[in-house]
Design a protein around this motif. Sequence first.
Motif, short mmCIF file in Angstrom:
data_model
loop_
_atom_site.label_atom_id
_atom_site.label_comp_id
_atom_site.label_asym_id
_atom_site.label_seq_id
_atom_site.Cartn_x
_atom_site.Cartn_y
_atom_site.Cartn_z
N GLY A 37 0.74 -1.56 0.05
CA GLY A 37 -0.06 0.07 -0.22
C GLY A 37 0.77 1.34 0.00
N VAL A 38 2.18 1.25 -0.05
CA VAL A 38 2.89 2.34 0.06
C VAL A 38 3.19 2.80 -1.35
CG1 VAL A 38 5.22 3.22 0.78
CG2 VAL A 38 4.20 1.83 2.21
N GLY A 39 3.35 2.05 -2.22
CA GLY A 39 3.52 2.40 -3.71
C GLY A 39 5.03 2.79 -3.95
N GLY A 40 5.50 2.74 -5.25
CA GLY A 40 6.70 3.24 -5.60
C GLY A 40 7.60 2.29 -5.49
N VAL A 41 7.52 1.01 -5.07
CA VAL A 41 8.52 -0.05 -4.81
C VAL A 41 8.26 -1.11 -5.83
CG1 VAL A 41 9.55 -1.78 -3.22
CG2 VAL A 41 8.78 0.46 -2.13
#
Length: 290
Positions: free
Chosen positions: A97-101
Amino acid sequence: MKSKFQISVAVACLAILTACGGGSKKSDPVVVPQPAYAVKDVTVGVGTDSSTLAEKGDLVAVAYTGYLYDSTKADGIGAKVESSIDTNTTAPPFTLGVGGVVPNGWDLAIAGMRVGGVRLATLPANLAYGDLSRLAQTVAGYSYAAMPANSPLVYELRLVNVTKLVKQPSVPAPTDLKIVEVTAGTGAVAANGKSVTVRYTGWLYDGTRDNFKGTRFDPATPGDTAYSTTTFTIGDGTMVSGFNTGTQNMQVGGKRTVFIPPALGYGATGKGSVPPNANMVFDIELMSVN
């Protein structure tokens, strides 16, 4: 594992080679038909309580294989472009859910899975690698097809492990614009009517996190740098009101964290990956004033 999480390096190299291609003219972008986002459970995982359930904020380990989407094939599975399953490994554990990885579509597809589950996820390009591309490659003796820009992908995702988030009480988002000075600048001032260049990163507000930074939406594509860059004129209406005000009166070299309520952001309609009525958090660094 060498296939997925070296993509940023491979793509960067490809971009450099393309940019230095002997002065060739830039061709018009190819419009690639995109499928709708979809998921299909192949195997349901184990357990009935939250300990095996993948939820936002959990640390998850996932094994995967990625394929080019092919509408003529069963489940849209075309040529293979990457895999940890081939080498019996997983992606490095990441926070859901953090995104960008990892591709942002993974955050959607993995949520709700249970350990041991297998899910097929069809991702349009904006939920995969966007306009990034990669040449065909061989990794650990396995050959993988080239991935053109704007490719929709199909992933086989296997949830291997879940480490549960230690949840904190949620802190409500500020109802007014809030500016936190991180570093005071010493250069020219971003006054009204001045053209400025800034670096910035944007997240959705998450009151359960210490820094209140939830899903990253700008830059949204894995493999991008940690920030975007833009040039605009203070007060010209180019940027949302909260971003404009949050940048005003900064000095070159300064850094701020700006909390923007919906009324000063994208409001009740939202925009792109920013949902309606979203509170946003931006890190802003002032690079120049003209």
